[in-house]
Design an enzyme around this catalytic site. Structure first.
Site, mmCIF file in Angstrom:
data_model
loop_
_atom_site.group_PDB
_atom_site.id
_atom_site.type_symbol
_atom_site.label_atom_id
_atom_site.label_comp_id
_atom_site.label_asym_id
_atom_site.label_seq_id
_atom_site.Cartn_x
_atom_site.Cartn_y
_atom_site.Cartn_z
ATOM 1 N N ASN A 158 4.808 61.175 -19.040
ATOM 2 C CA ASN A 158 6.053 61.471 -19.765
ATOM 3 C C ASN A 158 7.317 60.970 -19.075
ATOM 4 O OD1 ASN A 158 5.730 63.557 -17.853
ATOM 5 N ND2 ASN A 158 7.107 64.866 -19.013
ATOM 6 N N GLU A 256 2.791 70.316 -9.733
ATOM 7 C CA GLU A 256 3.840 70.634 -10.707
ATOM 8 C C GLU A 256 3.200 70.491 -12.079
ATOM 9 O OE1 GLU A 256 6.496 72.048 -10.095
ATOM 10 O OE2 GLU A 256 6.621 71.710 -7.937
ATOM 11 N N CYS A 290 8.360 68.497 -19.308
ATOM 12 C CA CYS A 290 7.807 69.767 -18.823
ATOM 13 C C CYS A 290 8.864 70.856 -18.856
ATOM 14 C CB CYS A 290 7.277 69.591 -17.407
ATOM 15 S SG CYS A 290 8.514 68.874 -16.310
ATOM 16 N N GLU A 472 9.880 69.913 -5.076
ATOM 17 C CA GLU A 472 10.135 68.487 -5.184
ATOM 18 C C GLU A 472 11.642 68.249 -5.222
ATOM 19 O OE1 GLU A 472 7.472 67.201 -8.668
ATOM 20 O OE2 GLU A 472 6.866 65.961 -6.976
HETATM 21 P P1 NAD Z 1 -2.667 65.373 -17.469
HETATM 22 O O1 NAD Z 1 -2.909 66.574 -16.630
HETATM 23 O O2 NAD Z 1 -3.607 65.084 -18.560
HETATM 24 O O3 NAD Z 1 -2.678 64.066 -16.549
HETATM 25 C C1 NAD Z 1 -1.837 63.951 -15.418
HETATM 26 C C2 NAD Z 1 -2.469 62.968 -14.455
HETATM 27 O O4 NAD Z 1 -3.678 63.546 -13.960
HETATM 28 C C3 NAD Z 1 -2.855 61.632 -15.093
HETATM 29 O O5 NAD Z 1 -2.631 60.588 -14.189
HETATM 30 C C4 NAD Z 1 -4.334 61.810 -15.351
HETATM 31 O O6 NAD Z 1 -5.037 60.606 -15.402
HETATM 32 C C5 NAD Z 1 -4.759 62.629 -14.153
HETATM 33 N N1 NAD Z 1 -5.992 63.386 -14.351
HETATM 34 C C6 NAD Z 1 -6.516 63.846 -15.516
HETATM 35 N N2 NAD Z 1 -7.690 64.466 -15.288
HETATM 36 C C7 NAD Z 1 -7.912 64.399 -13.952
HETATM 37 C C8 NAD Z 1 -8.958 64.866 -13.105
HETATM 38 N N3 NAD Z 1 -10.009 65.526 -13.595
HETATM 39 N N4 NAD Z 1 -8.854 64.646 -11.781
HETATM 40 C C9 NAD Z 1 -7.787 63.989 -11.265
HETATM 41 N N5 NAD Z 1 -6.774 63.513 -12.025
HETATM 42 C C10 NAD Z 1 -6.837 63.728 -13.352
HETATM 43 O O7 NAD Z 1 -1.151 65.459 -17.970
HETATM 44 P P2 NAD Z 1 -0.375 64.452 -18.925
HETATM 45 O O8 NAD Z 1 -0.895 64.628 -20.312
HETATM 46 O O9 NAD Z 1 -0.353 63.091 -18.335
HETATM 47 O O10 NAD Z 1 1.121 65.023 -18.816
HETATM 48 C C11 NAD Z 1 1.575 66.111 -19.546
HETATM 49 C C12 NAD Z 1 1.546 67.374 -18.708
HETATM 50 O O11 NAD Z 1 2.309 67.173 -17.511
HETATM 51 C C13 NAD Z 1 2.198 68.559 -19.383
HETATM 52 O O12 NAD Z 1 1.410 69.703 -19.201
HETATM 53 C C14 NAD Z 1 3.538 68.699 -18.660
HETATM 54 O O13 NAD Z 1 4.087 69.994 -18.681
HETATM 55 C C15 NAD Z 1 3.171 68.270 -17.293
HETATM 56 N N6 NAD Z 1 4.368 67.850 -16.544
HETATM 57 C C16 NAD Z 1 4.849 68.677 -15.573
HETATM 58 C C17 NAD Z 1 5.989 68.330 -14.857
HETATM 59 C C18 NAD Z 1 6.528 69.224 -13.767
HETATM 60 O O14 NAD Z 1 7.310 68.748 -12.944
HETATM 61 N N7 NAD Z 1 6.151 70.502 -13.721
HETATM 62 C C19 NAD Z 1 6.642 67.122 -15.139
HETATM 63 C C20 NAD Z 1 6.122 66.309 -16.145
HETATM 64 C C21 NAD Z 1 4.972 66.679 -16.841
#
Ligand code: NAD
Length: 491
Positions: A158, A256, A290, A472
């Site tokens: 995102n 995060e 997020c 962060e």
């Molecule tokens: P996601 O958890 O699907 O993926 C995030 C990353 O993790 C990707 O690079 C993905 O390939 C990797 N990943 C997925 N499965 C994995 C596994 N089993 N082992 C290791 N890595 C793995 O999230 P997304 O759909 O890319 O992003 C959206 C989410 O991110 C939302 O829940 C949002 O709230 C969160 N987000 C949080 C923040 C914050 O600072 N708190 C900021 C931005 C987004």
């Protein structure tokens, strides 16, 4: 250092960056969510062997990098930040094609990534320790911060260049080497970051990129014992799974994760201003932040005027291709990132309506082109336990619920498994102060949208939004990437 301009077309193909070499067969297609069938990017699907090679390169390069004077490390980060600005438009266009947000939002994100690199680069001149008195005679005590070594970064789609930048910059300025796994949906944005660092003179092996699936590349990164710290941003389920893996050994983990950010609107607020605050938080960036606002609690006296103003705000969020500024310059909301996310947004609205909610704005009657444009949705009259109120949707959908008074509203804000950001709209300093103290969230916004953060201050959440250990951003970001040492010196 080279400052050659780059064009978007050059970077249609992303590759791994391992030990300074661009590698891997780019066999995975990423389609533009705003233009059905149009190729946005190609990237390689990494394997555990690629992760192994990247960690090996990072481990070899890290001591030399850490031995460079911190201001020299900083100069490279600052130069990379400058290159991102030189290339801002080309990078932003790639970002729009692969992620879907508007060009203005994408340019702002590239600027943020640049500022983050320059901020941490300048800290190369400002790294501090303490000098403390000792109880022993003729002895001085100093404290130092040492790098962890090789760190792993896993990032979401995102903010596909800003999040990699805000993890990479504090890691590098502290003397660590990095292996990053960017989100599958957005391989080009991280590639632009890698290109800028490489062109700015970063030594080979200090920053490595491995593209591919989370459960293959991300998992291999988390399990490798040479990774001394793993910083992850993404969904709560994936984050908690990674924590389980990391708990088994002595490595740091920073998570995060998701949010379900609420705003409390009190009777003494200006309904029009409160609606603007909520709309920016809920619909900006297509609601795919997020920190996005997704639930609002209003007291009875302001409910009607607030809903009227919010509905008008939602109507002003016209959707369109983020790059189509010539034909439809007025589009304020870009495309939803993927079909899966689109269906999640749609299902949340449908199911709330089936449970009796009123949809004040956001009727979706289908886009014959198949482009993933979803309207700004405002739901009201829904049960407090509806999934649209309790679960993260990650789209431009906001639920508005009535609460009898401030205390009930505060309790509702805190009645969540998440605790990333929370907001209040009020003219009462006393209420705002009380809210700041009692709301369970890592970031509190008073009369400001829950989304939108400054880069120089700590950011992170509580509960299931964060590991709530290391923050962060700002100087506090350095804590995760360093460990403390206490030195007694006698003469
Ligand atoms: P996601 O958890 O699907 O993926 C995030 C990353 O993790 C990707 O690079 C993905 O390939 C990797 N990943 C997925 N499965 C994995 C596994 N089993 N082992 C290791 N890595 C793995 O999230 P997304 O759909 O890319 O992003 C959206 C989410 O991110 C939302 O829940 C949002 O709230 C969160 N987000 C949080 C923040 C914050 O600072 N708190 C900021 C931005 C987004």
């Amino acid at each position: 250092m080279t400052s050659t301009a780059i064009t978007a077309a050059e970077l249609l193909t992303a590759r791994h960056l391992i030990n300074g070499e661009w590698l891997g067969e780019a066999d995975t297609e990423r389609l533009n969510p705003a233009r059905p069938g149009e190729l946005a990017a190609l990237s390689p699907s990494g394997t555990a062997a690629d992760v192994d090679a990247a960690i090996t390169a990072a481990a070899a390069a890290q001591p030399g990098w850490a031995a460079l004077p911190a201001p020299s490390r900083g100069a490279i980060l600052i130069a990379a930040g400058n290159l991102l600005i030189e290339r801002q438009t080309a990078i932003a266009e790639d970002l729009v094609r692969e992620e879907g947000k508007t060009l203005a939002e994408a340019k702002g994100e590239v600027k943020r990534a640049s500022d983050v690199l320059r901020f941490f680069g300048s800290l190369g001149w400002a790294a501090t320790g303490e000098v403390l008195p000792s109880g022993l005679p003729d002895t001085t005590i100093t404290t130092r911060r040492e790098p962890l070594g090789v760190v792993g970064l896993i990032t979401p789609w995102n903010f596909p260049i800003a999040i990699p930048a805000w993890k990479t910059a504090p890691a590098l300025i502290s003397g660590n080497a990095v292996v990053i796994k960017p989100a599958e949906l957005t391989p080009l944005s991280a590639t632009h970051l890698a290109r800028a660092l490489q062109d700015a003179g970063l030594p080979a092996g200090v920053f490595n990129v491995v593209h591919g699936k989370g459960r293959v590349v991300g998992d291999a990164l988390a399990r490798d014992p040479r990774i001394a710290g793993l910083s992850f941003t993404g969904s709560t389920n994936v984050g908690l799974g990674l924590q389980e893996i990391l708990n088994g050994r002595r490595a740091r983990v920073q998570l995060e994760m998701g949010g379900k950010n609420g705003v409390l609107v009190l009777d003494d607020a200006d309904p029009r201003k409160a609606a603007q605050v909520v709309a920016v938080g809920a619909f900006g960036l297509t609601g795919q932040a997020c920190t996005a606002t997704s639930r609002v609690y209003v007291t009875p006296g302001i409910r009607a005027a607030f809903l009227e103003a919010l509905t008008a705000e939602a109507a002003a969020y016209s959707t369109g291709d983020g790059l189509d500024i010539v034909n439809s310059g007025e589009a304020r909301m870009g495309a939803v990132v993927s079909r899966q996310q689109f269906e999640q947004d749609q299902a949340a609205v449908r199911s709330a309506v089936e449970r009796g909610a009123t949809l004040l704005h956001g009727e979706y009657d289908g886009d014959p082109s198949g482009a993933l444009f979803f309207p700004a949705a405002v739901l009201t009259d829904l049960p407090f336990d509806d999934a649209a109120v309790t679960e993260e949707i990650f789209g431009p959908v906001v639920a508005v619920l009535e609460v009898p008074d401030y205390e009930a509203g505060l309790a509702a804000i805190n009645d969540s498994r998440y605790g990333l950001t929370a907001g209040i709209c009020t003219d009462s300093l006393a209420r705002a102060t009380d809210f700041a103290a009692r709301a369970q969230a890592g970031v509190i916004k008073v009369n400001r949208p829950t989304a939108g953060l400054d880069l120089n201050v700590p950011f992170g959440g509580v509960k299931d939004s964060s590991t709530n250990t290391f923050r962060e951003q700002g100087r506090s970001a350095l804590d995760f990437f360093t460990w403390g040492k206490t030195v007694y010196t006698g003469v």
